[in-house]
Design a protein around this motif. Structure first.
Motif, short mmCIF file in Angstrom:
data_model
loop_
_atom_site.label_atom_id
_atom_site.label_comp_id
_atom_site.label_asym_id
_atom_site.label_seq_id
_atom_site.Cartn_x
_atom_site.Cartn_y
_atom_site.Cartn_z
N VAL A 89 -11.92 2.00 39.89
CA VAL A 89 -11.62 3.41 40.17
C VAL A 89 -10.15 3.70 39.86
O VAL A 89 -9.82 4.73 39.26
CB VAL A 89 -11.95 3.76 41.63
N THR A 90 -9.26 2.80 40.24
CA THR A 90 -7.84 2.99 39.98
C THR A 90 -7.56 3.01 38.49
O THR A 90 -6.77 3.83 38.00
CB THR A 90 -7.02 1.88 40.66
N ALA A 91 -8.21 2.12 37.72
CA ALA A 91 -8.03 2.10 36.27
C ALA A 91 -8.51 3.40 35.64
O ALA A 91 -7.84 3.97 34.76
CB ALA A 91 -8.78 0.92 35.66
N GLU A 113 -5.51 3.92 25.25
CA GLU A 113 -5.98 2.60 24.83
C GLU A 113 -6.89 2.02 25.91
O GLU A 113 -6.51 1.94 27.07
CB GLU A 113 -4.81 1.65 24.56
N LEU A 114 -8.09 1.64 25.49
CA LEU A 114 -9.07 1.11 26.43
C LEU A 114 -9.54 -0.25 25.95
O LEU A 114 -9.91 -0.42 24.77
CB LEU A 114 -10.29 2.04 26.55
N ASP A 115 -9.53 -1.22 26.86
CA ASP A 115 -10.12 -2.51 26.55
C ASP A 115 -11.47 -2.61 27.26
O ASP A 115 -11.94 -1.64 27.87
CB ASP A 115 -9.18 -3.65 26.96
N ASN A 116 -12.09 -3.76 27.18
CA ASN A 116 -13.43 -3.89 27.77
C ASN A 116 -13.44 -3.70 29.27
O ASN A 116 -14.41 -3.20 29.83
CB ASN A 116 -14.03 -5.25 27.39
N ALA A 117 -12.34 -4.09 29.94
CA ALA A 117 -12.30 -3.91 31.39
C ALA A 117 -12.30 -2.42 31.74
O ALA A 117 -12.99 -2.00 32.68
CB ALA A 117 -11.05 -4.58 31.96
N GLU A 118 -11.57 -1.62 30.99
CA GLU A 118 -11.54 -0.18 31.26
C GLU A 118 -12.85 0.48 30.85
O GLU A 118 -13.33 1.40 31.52
CB GLU A 118 -10.35 0.44 30.54
N LEU A 119 -13.46 0.03 29.76
CA LEU A 119 -14.76 0.56 29.38
C LEU A 119 -15.81 0.22 30.43
O LEU A 119 -16.69 1.04 30.73
CB LEU A 119 -15.18 0.00 28.02
N SER A 138 -18.08 2.75 32.60
CA SER A 138 -19.53 2.56 32.61
C SER A 138 -20.06 2.52 34.04
O SER A 138 -21.10 3.13 34.36
CB SER A 138 -19.89 1.26 31.88
N ALA A 139 -19.37 1.78 34.91
CA ALA A 139 -19.82 1.66 36.30
C ALA A 139 -19.79 3.01 37.00
O ALA A 139 -20.72 3.35 37.76
CB ALA A 139 -18.94 0.65 37.04
N MET A 140 -18.74 3.80 36.76
CA MET A 140 -18.62 5.08 37.44
C MET A 140 -19.63 6.10 36.92
O MET A 140 -20.22 6.86 37.69
CB MET A 140 -17.19 5.61 37.30
N ASP A 155 -23.54 2.11 29.45
CA ASP A 155 -22.68 0.95 29.21
C ASP A 155 -21.90 1.18 27.92
O ASP A 155 -22.46 1.66 26.92
CB ASP A 155 -23.50 -0.33 29.08
N ALA A 156 -20.62 0.88 27.96
CA ALA A 156 -19.75 0.93 26.79
C ALA A 156 -19.05 -0.41 26.66
O ALA A 156 -18.52 -0.94 27.65
CB ALA A 156 -18.73 2.06 26.92
N SER A 157 -19.03 -0.97 25.45
CA SER A 157 -18.40 -2.27 25.26
C SER A 157 -17.90 -2.42 23.84
O SER A 157 -18.36 -1.73 22.92
CB SER A 157 -19.38 -3.41 25.59
N LEU A 158 -16.95 -3.34 23.67
CA LEU A 158 -16.39 -3.68 22.36
C LEU A 158 -16.64 -5.14 22.09
O LEU A 158 -16.39 -6.00 22.93
CB LEU A 158 -14.89 -3.42 22.34
#
Length: 395
Positions: free
Chosen positions: A23-25, A46-52, A56-58, A69-72
């Motif tokens: 949530v903070t990210a 800039e988004l990495d997989n952790a932010e994606l 996705s979770a939210m 789900d979003a992923s790279l």
């Protein structure tokens, strides 16, 4: 065709609710994006997989039972959505790579049916036209998403957040419209009454807002949004947008209270307005996300200077506003609920019993006692709060 377009199982696995860190990210990304609205210039995110994964979770939590789900991976951005349909699932997957101006050129498949790229672009245009037909004021998607650059493990997106209010954005997603002119009129009425006859409590302003409306879902929705604008003041910019009528009448600064606290009044009013504009699942999720973020924040979002941490009193205020709004919008309940609220007192909006709930839990304390927001212990606690609100309040 139905069997080809649907699947027996969802492509997106069941996700846990968003964590405090996620949530903070997401909040950090949202704040960065909002800078573009203030300056009128696009910003790069800039988004990495952790932010994606956080997004996705939210999204999955806020729009359940749908999943996202979003992923790279290896330079390919993959967006996957799963939606239940009777006893099967509609699964949609979109993939893109490289750099692009505007929206990436996605390769889309629905179930086992790959769509031609021209059909994917036509579908995107159809969505945009439907948004416009619903009365939304959002510009074309290409105006919001200016460019993307998909790297091996990072997505860089240049975005410009549009001007406009939560009301306009909600309409664009299909939520029933609320008349902004009616909101402005009620808001001005509250400001004028406050100037001549100051009233310090949220319940006083709620009675005034309802008295200025017809006993209809539309009228009550406008009253609740106007009340949130009036209660939150500068914090309500996301609700008001650029509606000049709302800014043309202002009252002398006065912080409204609920059970003696300004922040609980803000929680109640904002949650009621979100219920009217976005629906129950989103309004409930936002309240939980805000409390999770407060476990990591130096200062809580709606009450700078107060102790931070997860507050079940705040959550009870959120849910009280949400439940009351739901009753005011329900054609079968609105007449009786309106009558009660027109003579309500402070404790009818938030029962005094709510003040004994846990307040200011750290992330570690919350995790030890309740696990997460999808943990049975937390769900049981929320059920108990709802029952307490039903016994002691309006909702």
């Amino acid at each position: 065709m139905v069997l080809l377009a649907t699947s027996a199982q969802p492509w997106v696995p069941e996700k846990a609710h968003a964590t405090a860190e996620q949530v903070t990210a997401a909040r950090t990304l949202a704040n960065e994006a909002r800078l573009s609205r203030e300056t009128g210039k696009p910003v790069e995110l800039e988004l990495d997989n952790a932010e994606l994964e956080a997004i996705s979770a939210m999204v999955t939590q806020g729009f359940a039972p749908n999943r996202f789900d979003a992923s790279l991976q290896d330079g390919v951005l993959t967006l996957t959505g799963s939606r239940p349909l009777l006893f099967r699932w509609i699964n949609i997957r979109a993939q893109a790579s490289g750099s692009s101006e505007g929206v990436p050129d996605f390769a889309v498949s629905i179930g086992s049916i790959p769509l031609p790229r021209w059909l994917s672009q036509w579908g995107l245009g159809l969505i945009q036209r439907r948004m416009a037909a619903n009365g939304g004021t959002l510009p074309p998607i290409e105006t919001i998403l200016r460019s993307t650059r998909i790297g091996s493990d990072t997505l860089t997106a240049k975005v410009l957040v549009p001007q406009g209010s939560l009301l306009a954005h909600a309409r664009a997603t299909g939520t029933p419209a609320i008349d902004e002119d009616a909101v402005a009129a009620i808001h001005c009425g509250l400001a004028n009454q406050q100037s001549s006859t100051p009233a310090p409590m949220l319940v006083h302003q709620l009675r005034r807002a309802l008295a200025a409306t017809e006993p209809t879902p539309e009228g009550h929705g406008a009253a609740l949004v106007a009340l949130a604008l009036f209660s939150l003041g500068p914090d309500a910019k996301e609700l008001a947008g650029n509606n000049g009528a709302l800014g043309s009448c202002t009252a002398s600064p006065m912080q409204l209270t609920l059970q003696g606290r300004e922040d609980w009044a803000k929680h109640w009013a904002l949650s009621a307005a979100l219920e009217a504009t976005t629906g129950s699942r989103i309004s409930a999720a936002i309240g939980e996300w805000k409390e999770l973020a407060d476990t990591l924040a130096r200062s809580p979002l709606l009450a700078p200077g107060d102790p931070s941490g997860f507050s079940f009193v705040d959550l009870a205020s959120d849910r009280a506003g949400m439940m009351t709004a739901r009753s005011l919008l329900d054609p079968d309940e609105l007449v009786a609920t309106r009558a009660k609220l027109l003579s309500a007192q402070d404790g009818d909006l938030l029962p005094a019993a709510a003040l004994d709930l846990d307040d200011g839990l750290t992330e570690a304390e919350f995790a030890a006692r309740y696990g997460a927001t999808d943990d049975p212990r937390f769900e049981a606690k929320v059920d108990a709060i709802d029952e307490m609100l039903r016994r002691g309040g309006i909702g």
